[in-house]
Design an enzyme around this catalytic site. Structure first.
Site, mmCIF file in Angstrom:
data_model
loop_
_atom_site.group_PDB
_atom_site.id
_atom_site.type_symbol
_atom_site.label_atom_id
_atom_site.label_comp_id
_atom_site.label_asym_id
_atom_site.label_seq_id
_atom_site.Cartn_x
_atom_site.Cartn_y
_atom_site.Cartn_z
ATOM 1 N N GLU B 95 28.956 11.713 81.433
ATOM 2 C CA GLU B 95 29.626 12.452 82.507
ATOM 3 C C GLU B 95 31.112 12.138 82.578
ATOM 4 O O GLU B 95 31.948 13.033 82.771
ATOM 5 C CB GLU B 95 28.976 12.152 83.871
ATOM 6 C CG GLU B 95 27.635 12.834 84.087
ATOM 7 C CD GLU B 95 26.464 12.066 83.516
ATOM 8 O OE1 GLU B 95 26.676 11.001 82.898
ATOM 9 O OE2 GLU B 95 25.310 12.523 83.677
ATOM 10 N N HIS B 164 18.770 8.675 92.905
ATOM 11 C CA HIS B 164 18.852 10.085 92.493
ATOM 12 C C HIS B 164 18.928 11.060 93.658
ATOM 13 O O HIS B 164 18.709 12.242 93.477
ATOM 14 C CB HIS B 164 17.618 10.465 91.653
ATOM 15 C CG HIS B 164 17.674 10.000 90.237
ATOM 16 N ND1 HIS B 164 17.875 8.700 89.885
ATOM 17 C CD2 HIS B 164 17.571 10.684 89.070
ATOM 18 C CE1 HIS B 164 17.876 8.583 88.569
ATOM 19 N NE2 HIS B 164 17.704 9.774 88.048
#
Lengths: 384, 360
Positions: B95, B164
């Site tokens: 990322e 998450h």
């Protein structure tokens, strides 16, 4: 820049060195075959950076420049030599020790100095400072303050030029798309950031024409390279691990930089491949202006100063018959005057208006973006 | 005499000239929300991206599993076939690296759409998305903007536990220079994402894994929903519920039950957090004189905190009671199903909160 300088530069460029005016890299294989005008321009640019940085330190000590300030002296051959191998419209991005790259790319000393003085005539209207030099017209995309932040960006510029060439078939503003090479500079501290490894992986995976130029001055701030990175004597092996070309180059001799670096530029451009260059150089000053430099000896610094890249080029040019002692002296004086004029201009320029605080935050400022600020479009640099 | 600096401080032409932001129309002029072209939220997102990619070759999509896998959540299903691997780009799980690349591609005038499989994974890209994208225009003195869209799933999925389930809105909306959109339904998802792609500023676009299968009528025609204009999702006069994203639907559920008990609540769907349509909030508060902000981020320094502050600053005298907020509980996200339900804003909690504020 004084009128005299402009004229002498013009006469210098009109003769043989077409590449200087056309913004194209020279084609000679060996630096010794380059037109005299290019070699003299290198010397001039390197000396300009040296003089500029020495005056920057003075101005900093006089508190005319604030913030962090990282001086480039000692490394001049790297910026000038590598930028001398690419076209003017090849993207360049670097870290926070960026004054040298800005000047080598063609930013005027006035704009660079005024930025550090926090004046509205600075390249970023006084909003960026020493670490954030941007110059769109000279294809300089910063000046980035966070170590290694520029390394994924380097891959991104290469991606964009490749995308223009292969997908758009033109540049975003409708021009002719060309095969371009991006130069991405980094210090040896940036070797240790994960971002750089992610960037190398993607650059190689996708065949992005970016060259990572490690300005290896041996120190990550105050931590010497043997203390901050593993297997530091074989850094180019890492490039090979990513399937990239990796080359080590002596960065204190600009002729040598050209000879070794130019073929890599040509290859990366032609084959659309990344490369990693371990350019051995040395910085004369501390990491930043506030560095007492307890981590190295004065002897070590002096040893490198004996191998100074500017002195070497001047003496080479004299040997080649391109430069006399008098020429060199007058060039140095001319540069002194030019930098002094830049300082005077920066001093005399206006600080940004208070209203500039709220401009250039959004390209499309809308209502209610902030509970306290009302954003507006920025004004153009008033001296343009 | 000294010469003038040779810096072009005009913004990059590709950034201001080309987005051709449409003349935004009023809410009632947008295509009707009623109809029988019922598609999923994820299809609405795909439609927005595909329409803009057909229009403008500068637009491309990159992210993990967006191409050959057809999207981890099938948002980009079929896009590889239509646009090819040059424009629908599978990335490594990097990322920081690919978000950083998108910044410079945007500076060059391209228009990347970056898909984060989850906004929870965006933290490893914090430097490019927070330190570079929103500041590029400013620190370059107006020379380089950053027209990029970062989009992905925000908030709790289903029992994904602490790492998450991030709601990034409060953390990220703190940064000036970015815009933030957070649709609550398929119709808005399409119209807001199309606006996000055209906008010349970096836009953080927050979706929800739990809503991707939601279905509603989405017009086939192209339409753009302007940023900074809330929608009155339900009219009422007892109290104003201010919300955005998935919890808007919880508010509407609670409103149904409350209506059965004679309490008509007004529900405002903010649609964008930055800009924040405080004007519509004030208008509603002047009518209801009570407000509850329902926010799926943690309470401390949350979007709700910001909304309540602005209400107090701008229409304090119109309030009959202190403005209230209902946030996710102030703990890490639990795994167990019941705990997760109670942790999030939900119709039951909203119902209870309204009941404690409003007498039937």
């Amino acid at each position: 820049m004084t009128q005299a300088t402009v004229q002498s530069e013009q006469s210098m460029t009109t003769a043989k060195a077409d590449s200087l005016t056309a913004g194209l890299a020279p084609s000679a294989k060996n630096a010794s075959e380059l037109p005299k005008e290019i070699l003299l321009k290198w010397l001039r640019d390197m000396q300009l950076i040296r003089e500029f940085e020495n005056r920057t330190m003075q101005a900093y000590q006089q508190a005319k420049i604030g913030g962090f300030c990282h001086i480039y002296t000692g490394q001049e051959a790297v910026a000038v030599g590598t930028i001398g191998c690419v076209n003017h419209d090849d993207p360049v991005v670097t870290a926070y020790r960026d004054h040298g790259h800005a000047l080598a790319r063609g930013m005027t000393p006035e704009a660079c100095m005024a930025e550090m003085f926090g004046k509205v005539t600075g390249c970023a209207k006084g909003k960026g400072g020493s670490m954030h030099m941007f110059d769109r017209r000279n294809w300089l995309f910063g000046g980035h303050g966070i170590v290694s932040a520029q390394t994924p960006m380097g891959a991104g510029f290469a991606f964009a030029t490749k995308y223009e060439h292969e997908v758009l078939g033109k540049t975003v503003d409708g021009g002719e798309a060309k095969k371009k090479v991006t130069l991405c500079y980094m210090g040896d501290g940036a070797l240790d950031q994960g971002a750089f490894h992610e960037a190398q992986n993607m650059a190689s995976l996708w065949g992005l024409p970016v060259i990572y130029i490690l300005e290896n001055n041996g120190y990550s701030m105050g931590t010497s390279i043997n203390r901050h990175t593993a297997n530091h004597e074989n850094l180019i092996d890492r490039a090979k691990g990513y399937g990239m070309t990796g080359v080590q180059i002596d960065g204190l001799d600009i002729m040598n930089i050209y000879n070794e670096f130019k073929p890599i530029v040509d290859q990366c451009r032609e084959e659309s491949r990344p490369a990693f260059i371990d350019l051995k150089t040395y910085r004369y000053q501390g990491h930043s202006m506030s560095d007492p430099q307890k981590y190295r000896t004065k002897d070590e610094v002096d040893q490198y100063k004996d191998k100074d890249s500017i002195a070497k080029l001047a003496s080479d040019l004299m040997e080649m018959g391109h430069l006399s002692e008098d020429d060199w002296k007058s060039m140095q004086k001319e540069i002194r005057d030019e930098v002094r004029a830049a300082i005077d201009a920066a001093e005399a320029a206006d600080a940004p208006e208070d209203s500039e605080l709220f401009t250039d935050v959004y390209a499309n400022p809308e209502k209610n973006l902030s509970p306290t600020a009302e954003y507006r479009h920025g004004t153009k640099n008033p001296l343009m | 005499m000294t010469t003038l600096p040779m810096i072009d401080t005009d913004i990059h032409p590709a950034i201001v000239e080309n987005p051709e932001l449409p003349d935004f129309v009023a809410e009632h002029e947008l295509p009707s929300r009623d109809g029988d072209r019922v598609i999923q939220f994820r299809e609405a997102l795909r439609e927005a991206m595909s329409e803009e990619m057909r229009r403008d070759k500068r637009v491309f999509l990159l992210g993990e599993e967006v191409a050959e896998y057809n999207g981890a959540y099938k948002v980009s299903q079929g896009m590889l076939d239509e646009f090819g691997p040059e424009r629908i780009i599978d990335t490594p799980i990097s990322e920081n690296g690919f978000a950083g690349m998108s910044i410079s591609a945007a500076m060059m005038g391209l228009r990347p759409i970056v898909e984060f499989m989850s906004w929870s994974f965006s933290f490893v890209a914090a430097d490019p998305i927070l330190n570079n994208a929103p500041k590029m225009l400013y620190m370059s003195g107006g020379q380089f903007g950053c027209p990029v869209v970062f989009r992905g799933n925000d908030g709790a999925g289903g029992q994904l536990a602490s790492t998450h389930s991030w709601c990034v809105e409060a953390l990220y909306a703190n940064v000036p220079g970015l815009k933030m959109a957070i649709p609550s339904n398929p119709y808005d998802a399409k119209g807001l994402l199309k606006t996000a792609i055209l906008d010349p500023d970096p836009v953080f676009f927050l979706e929800s894994e739990r809503m991707l299968g939601d279905k509603a009528h989405v017009p086939e025609e192209e339409y753009y929903i302007p940023f900074g204009r809330a929608r009155v999702a339900r009219e009422g006069d007892a109290i104003t519920l201010v919300s955005f994203g998935r919890p808007v639907n919880f508010c509407l559920d609670a409103a149904e039950k409350l209506a059965e008990e004679g309490i008509d609540v007004e529900v405002l769907d903010m649609r964008t957090i930055r800009p924040l349509d405080i004007d519509s909030i004030i208008e509603s508060v002047k009518k209801t004189n009570q407000v509850l902000v329902v926010d799926q981020s943690w309470p401390f320094a949350s979007i709700a905190s910001e909304v309540v502050t602005q209400i107090c600053e701008r229409c304090f005298d119109w309030l009959d009671a202190p403005p209230q907020r209902l946030n996710t509980e102030d703990v890490p996200t639990p795994y167990a199903k019941g705990l997760e339900y109670n942790y999030l804003p939900n119709p039951d909690r909203i119902y209870d909160a309204v009941r404690s504020m409003v007498n039937a």
